[in-house]
Design a protein around this motif. Structure first.
Motif, PDB file in Angstrom:
ATOM      1  N   GLU A 197      16.858  45.855  34.981  1.00  0.00           N
ATOM      2  CA  GLU A 197      16.759  46.049  36.037  1.00  0.00           C
ATOM      3  C   GLU A 197      17.913  45.847  36.983  1.00  0.00           C
ATOM      4  N   ILE A 198      18.116  47.006  37.903  1.00  0.00           N
ATOM      5  CA  ILE A 198      19.182  47.018  38.488  1.00  0.00           C
ATOM      6  C   ILE A 198      19.003  46.463  39.891  1.00  0.00           C
ATOM      7  N   VAL A 199      19.361  45.402  40.438  1.00  0.00           N
ATOM      8  CA  VAL A 199      18.937  44.492  41.530  1.00  0.00           C
ATOM      9  C   VAL A 199      20.096  44.900  42.872  1.00  0.00           C
ATOM     10  N   VAL A 200      19.502  45.723  43.695  1.00  0.00           N
ATOM     11  CA  VAL A 200      20.347  46.276  44.994  1.00  0.00           C
ATOM     12  C   VAL A 200      20.072  45.617  46.160  1.00  0.00           C
ATOM     13  N   LEU A 201      21.005  45.447  47.071  1.00  0.00           N
ATOM     14  CA  LEU A 201      20.924  45.069  48.297  1.00  0.00           C
ATOM     15  C   LEU A 201      21.435  46.112  49.381  1.00  0.00           C
ATOM     16  N   SER A 202      20.417  45.937  50.476  1.00  0.00           N
ATOM     17  CA  SER A 202      20.984  46.770  51.923  1.00  0.00           C
ATOM     18  C   SER A 202      20.569  45.980  53.031  1.00  0.00           C
ATOM     19  N   THR A 230      31.109  38.181  51.807  1.00  0.00           N
ATOM     20  CA  THR A 230      29.560  37.942  51.639  1.00  0.00           C
ATOM     21  C   THR A 230      28.760  39.445  51.324  1.00  0.00           C
ATOM     22  N   PRO A 231      28.014  39.313  50.359  1.00  0.00           N
ATOM     23  CA  PRO A 231      27.075  40.576  50.178  1.00  0.00           C
ATOM     24  C   PRO A 231      26.483  41.145  51.617  1.00  0.00           C
ATOM     25  N   ASP A 232      26.183  40.047  52.635  1.00  0.00           N
ATOM     26  CA  ASP A 232      25.597  40.597  53.704  1.00  0.00           C
ATOM     27  C   ASP A 232      26.559  41.396  54.693  1.00  0.00           C
ATOM     28  N   GLN A 233      27.918  40.852  54.613  1.00  0.00           N
ATOM     29  CA  GLN A 233      28.873  41.448  55.357  1.00  0.00           C
ATOM     30  C   GLN A 233      28.961  42.922  54.686  1.00  0.00           C
ATOM     31  N   ALA A 234      29.022  43.131  53.278  1.00  0.00           N
ATOM     32  CA  ALA A 234      29.387  44.278  52.795  1.00  0.00           C
ATOM     33  C   ALA A 234      28.441  45.338  53.259  1.00  0.00           C
ATOM     34  N   VAL A 235      27.049  44.913  53.022  1.00  0.00           N
ATOM     35  CA  VAL A 235      25.880  45.845  53.298  1.00  0.00           C
ATOM     36  C   VAL A 235      25.964  46.433  55.055  1.00  0.00           C
ATOM     37  N   MET A 248      24.241  48.185  47.663  1.00  0.00           N
ATOM     38  CA  MET A 248      25.324  47.631  46.643  1.00  0.00           C
ATOM     39  C   MET A 248      24.526  47.137  45.650  1.00  0.00           C
ATOM     40  N   ILE A 249      24.924  47.245  44.334  1.00  0.00           N
ATOM     41  CA  ILE A 249      24.467  46.530  43.207  1.00  0.00           C
ATOM     42  C   ILE A 249      24.640  45.043  43.461  1.00  0.00           C
ATOM     43  N   VAL A 250      23.942  43.992  43.219  1.00  0.00           N
ATOM     44  CA  VAL A 250      24.268  42.548  43.259  1.00  0.00           C
ATOM     45  C   VAL A 250      23.954  41.881  41.917  1.00  0.00           C
ATOM     46  N   GLU A 251      22.974  42.533  41.052  1.00  0.00           N
ATOM     47  CA  GLU A 251      22.637  41.899  40.011  1.00  0.00           C
ATOM     48  C   GLU A 251      22.024  42.652  38.741  1.00  0.00           C
ATOM     49  N   ILE A 252      22.135  42.596  37.463  1.00  0.00           N
ATOM     50  CA  ILE A 252      21.428  43.222  36.836  1.00  0.00           C
ATOM     51  C   ILE A 252      20.906  42.157  35.738  1.00  0.00           C
TER      52      ILE A 252
END
Length: 291
Positions: A137-142, A13-18, A168-172
């Motif tokens: 727009e580059i959507v990023v997550l932390s 999952t993205p949350d695990q990654a960040v 981490m980048i999650v969406e463009i």
């Protein structure tokens, strides 16, 4: 060569990654398709002590089109764009599908991801040019949450971006269609990195050019918006192959180049003239008569 030793982590999952990025610090790197990072690791140009594999994060593989434009998940592959999502791109985003032909070879497009290409920030990479051209727009997550970074503010220079070490980048997100856009590039062999690339987006009303943008790759450390081309494309007159060539020449002559660019300044200007002419004619659906 072989990579330096590293610890391997797989997340789903993205949350695990960040969360891992925040815990492991600056020594951690994300890997998805691995088409850029693995090569750099093998040559020991990159030596991450911690490698976080996000390849199994299925929720970041998608293409959504709605009233707010086009949203592409960061783990969507280049090949998925040119095959599975070709229909989604119709009527306004064809330039994105067309650009996929320039990305390496089929095995690379099958494994390589959009987010990985943008994070790598090669100045000639097709996705980087498209992002700047179309005001993406580059959507990023932390662990601090999500934020959106305009593409024009995302790229800093050679392989350098506004992405923080724990993001981490999650969406463009492409907010608007580009019905009169095109890309052209030159590489020494098909599938190689481009020597020079040109991408254009025209504003056409009733057959007349009301404005436009030209973005160049290979002429500097990041994608370059050619301001002189934008001014030349605001004439309010129909674009012809001759005026396209004149705009391309003005664009090439305005560049601040020296002989440190591959091939030298004269060679690079010649490529810019040719590729901008070709892209302008394709975007305006003209026959290219001036070469």
């Amino acid at each position: 060569m072989k990579p330096a030793p590293f610890n391997y982590h797989r997340v789903h999952t993205p949350d695990q990654a960040v969360t891992l990025l925040a815990e492991l610090g600056d020594d951690a790197k994300l890997i998805a398709g691995g088409q850029s990072l693995v090569a750099m690791m093998n040559f020991r140009l990159a030596r991450p002590a911690q490698l976080i594999d996000i390849g199994e994060v299925a929720e970041l593989r998608y293409v959504h089109r709605g009233n707010d434009g086009l949203r592409i998940g960061a783990l969507t592959t280049h090949h998925a764009i040119e095959s599975e999502y070709r229909g989604t791109m119709a009527n306004g985003f064809e330039v994105i599908v067309d650009a996929m032909q320039w990305i390496g070879h089929l095995p690379i497009r099958t494994r390589g991801t959009i987010g990985g290409s943008i994070a790598h920030a090669d100045a000639t990479a097709e996705w980087c040019l498209l992002a700047v051209l179309l005001d993406a727009e580059i959507v990023v997550l932390s662990v601090r949450g999500r934020r959106s970074i305009p593409a024009g503010e995302f790229f800093y220079g050679f392989y350098s971006t506004a992405l923080e070490p724990d993001e981490m980048i999650v969406e463009i997100h492409f907010p608007a269609t580009a019905r009169h856009a095109a890309m052209a590039e030159y590489a020494q062999r098909h599938g190689d990195f481009a020597v020079v690339a040109a991408a254009v987006n025209l504003q056409i009303e009733d057959g007349s050019i009301q404005g436009g943008r030209v973005v160049l790759g290979g002429v500097g450390p990041l994608p370059v918006i050619a301001d002189s081309a934008g001014a030349a494309l605001s004439s309010g007159q129909p674009l012809s192959s001759t005026s396209a060539a004149e705009c391309a020449s003005e664009t090439a002559n305005s560049l601040d180049l020296d002989d440190t660019v591959p091939g030298g300044a004269v060679y690079t200007r010649g490529l810019v003239r040719h590729l901008v002419t070709r892209a302008l004619c394709k975007a305006a659906q003209l026959e290219e008569s001036v070469r």
